[in-house]
Design an enzyme around this catalytic site. Structure first.
Site, PDB file in Angstrom:
ATOM      1  N   ASP A  78       0.853  -1.206   0.000  1.00  0.00           N
ATOM      2  CA  ASP A  78       0.000   0.000   0.000  1.00  0.00           C
ATOM      3  C   ASP A  78       0.883   1.248   0.000  1.00  0.00           C
ATOM      4  O   ASP A  78       1.027   1.918   1.011  1.00  0.00           O
ATOM      5  CB  ASP A  78      -0.898  -0.060   1.248  1.00  0.00           C
ATOM      6  N   LYS A  80       0.544   3.874  -2.238  1.00  0.00           N
ATOM      7  CA  LYS A  80      -0.212   5.050  -2.698  1.00  0.00           C
ATOM      8  C   LYS A  80       0.654   5.975  -3.563  1.00  0.00           C
ATOM      9  O   LYS A  80       0.846   7.155  -3.266  1.00  0.00           O
ATOM     10  CB  LYS A  80      -0.809   5.806  -1.512  1.00  0.00           C
ATOM     11  N   ASP A  83       3.038  10.603  -8.536  1.00  0.00           N
ATOM     12  CA  ASP A  83       4.169  11.421  -9.007  1.00  0.00           C
ATOM     13  C   ASP A  83       4.045  11.531 -10.523  1.00  0.00           C
ATOM     14  O   ASP A  83       3.023  11.109 -11.085  1.00  0.00           O
ATOM     15  CB  ASP A  83       5.499  10.761  -8.572  1.00  0.00           C
ATOM     16  N   THR A 136     -10.046   8.494   2.828  1.00  0.00           N
ATOM     17  CA  THR A 136     -11.165   8.495   3.782  1.00  0.00           C
ATOM     18  C   THR A 136     -10.993   9.591   4.833  1.00  0.00           C
ATOM     19  O   THR A 136     -11.922   9.906   5.555  1.00  0.00           O
ATOM     20  CB  THR A 136     -11.325   7.115   4.460  1.00  0.00           C
ATOM     21  N   ARG A 227      -5.672  -2.409  13.521  1.00  0.00           N
ATOM     22  CA  ARG A 227      -5.642  -2.454  14.981  1.00  0.00           C
ATOM     23  C   ARG A 227      -6.586  -3.442  15.651  1.00  0.00           C
ATOM     24  O   ARG A 227      -6.187  -4.050  16.666  1.00  0.00           O
ATOM     25  CB  ARG A 227      -5.831  -1.032  15.530  1.00  0.00           C
TER      26      ARG A 227
HETATM   27  O1  C5P Z   1      -5.945  -0.035  12.162  1.00  0.00           O
HETATM   28  P1  C5P Z   1      -6.938   0.129  11.050  1.00  0.00           P
HETATM   29  O2  C5P Z   1      -7.838  -1.071  10.856  1.00  0.00           O
HETATM   30  O3  C5P Z   1      -7.681   1.438  11.126  1.00  0.00           O
HETATM   31  O4  C5P Z   1      -6.000   0.188   9.743  1.00  0.00           O
HETATM   32  C1  C5P Z   1      -6.511   0.468   8.463  1.00  0.00           C
HETATM   33  C2  C5P Z   1      -5.431   0.391   7.433  1.00  0.00           C
HETATM   34  O5  C5P Z   1      -6.006   0.725   6.187  1.00  0.00           O
HETATM   35  C3  C5P Z   1      -4.259   1.323   7.647  1.00  0.00           C
HETATM   36  O6  C5P Z   1      -3.097   0.623   7.223  1.00  0.00           O
HETATM   37  C4  C5P Z   1      -4.519   2.486   6.715  1.00  0.00           C
HETATM   38  O7  C5P Z   1      -3.345   3.045   6.201  1.00  0.00           O
HETATM   39  C5  C5P Z   1      -5.284   1.792   5.586  1.00  0.00           C
HETATM   40  N1  C5P Z   1      -6.161   2.650   4.807  1.00  0.00           N
HETATM   41  C6  C5P Z   1      -7.220   3.360   5.364  1.00  0.00           C
HETATM   42  N2  C5P Z   1      -7.991   4.176   4.569  1.00  0.00           N
HETATM   43  C7  C5P Z   1      -7.741   4.267   3.263  1.00  0.00           C
HETATM   44  C8  C5P Z   1      -6.700   3.544   2.695  1.00  0.00           C
HETATM   45  C9  C5P Z   1      -5.925   2.732   3.501  1.00  0.00           C
HETATM   46  O8  C5P Z   1      -7.451   3.265   6.569  1.00  0.00           O
HETATM   47  N3  C5P Z   1      -8.507   5.024   2.497  1.00  0.00           N
END
Ligand code: C5P
Length: 251
Positions: A78, A80, A83, A136, A227
């Protein structure tokens, strides 16, 4: 000549949607290889996909991806990317051959950038590409601050349409948009949904959360969970509980 879109059509065997373990990616949001490997040890047997984001990748690089692959995990990188076309194409080449199977790019980089990454991802050993639409963490006010006055949900659909037209294999979106994106993009597109929380648990810093069952029943292909699993006293058990929820919702 085949269009890039046709040439990146998703192989049916890429994701076995009837296997819940194929539909959960655990976010390894830790600062170094040592912590990542310790967490991977605790997760072995309970999940198949691990998501490696910027924090861990910048610290541990391709060698960690190869080590995790060697332990049998599938890797979702991931990063992202965003560039100029030449630079993102080079980034795709730099991670190709590591065994990472999914890689994120920002749709907001525009058509020329997406065309360049899609072309670079034609090489053998390159990952499939997922477009990140609107982060998000951004709401109407944040979008207006960068000169975008379209409502977020509409902007998500617009960017997804453009990214799909350039040949990416899927998108990352919140559970709020996944049903309309599924309608717009069709059954074969990989839709990855983060922000998953078990019913009644803390949402941490996530704003638009949903349960695993809600996201799956709205059309998500893969759920990203961090988490709620990685900070659980027994991460493998927490992952298995979510797999059960996926299985029931996919029913
Ligand atoms: O700990 P949690 O379940 O919130 O982690 C969500 C994961 O999804 C993180 O690694 C975050 O970077 C990723 N993510 C996100 N929203 C996005 C894209 C990726 O929360 N739009």
């Amino acid at each position: 000549m085949k269009s890039s879109r046709e040439s990146l059509t998703l192989p049916v065997e890429f994701l076995n949607l009837s296997d819940p373990a194929e539909r959960l990616a655990v976010a390894l949001d830790v600062p170094d290889a040592h912590s990542a490997l310790a967490l991977a040890d605790r997760l072995e047997g309970s999940c198949r996909w691990l998501k490696v984001g910027m924090e861990l990748y910048y610290a541990a690089g391709n060698s960690l991806i190869e080590t995790l692959r060697g332990r049998g995990f599938r890797i979702f990188l991931d990063l992202k990317l965003h560039d100029i076309p030449n630079t993102v194409a080079g980034a795709v080449r730099s991670v190709s051959g590591t065994g990472a199977e999914l890689l994120t790019v920002h749709a907001a980089g525009g058509p020329a950038m997406l065309r360049a990454v899609v072309e670079a991802a034609q090489a053998p050993g390159a990952p499939l590409l997922l477009a990140v639409t609107v982060l998000t963490s951004m709401d109407t006010g944040e979008l207006a601050a960068i000169g975008i006055f379209t409502p977020p949900a509409e902007q998500v659909l617009r960017l997804a349409r453009m990214a799909q037209g350039e040949g990416v294999s899927g998108m990352v979106c919140s559970a709020e948009e996944v049903a309309s994106l599924r309608d717009q993009t069709g059954a074969e597109t990989i839709l990855v949904v983060p922000g998953i929380r078990p019913a009644g648990s803390t949402s941490d810093d996530q704003r638009r959360v949903a349960t695993a069952a809600e996201a799956i029943s709205r059309g998500a292909s893969i759920l990203v969970v961090g988490r709620p699993i990685t900070r659980a006293s027994d991460p493998a058990q927490a992952a298995l509980t979510i797999l059960k929820e996926i299985e029931e919702a996919a029913g």
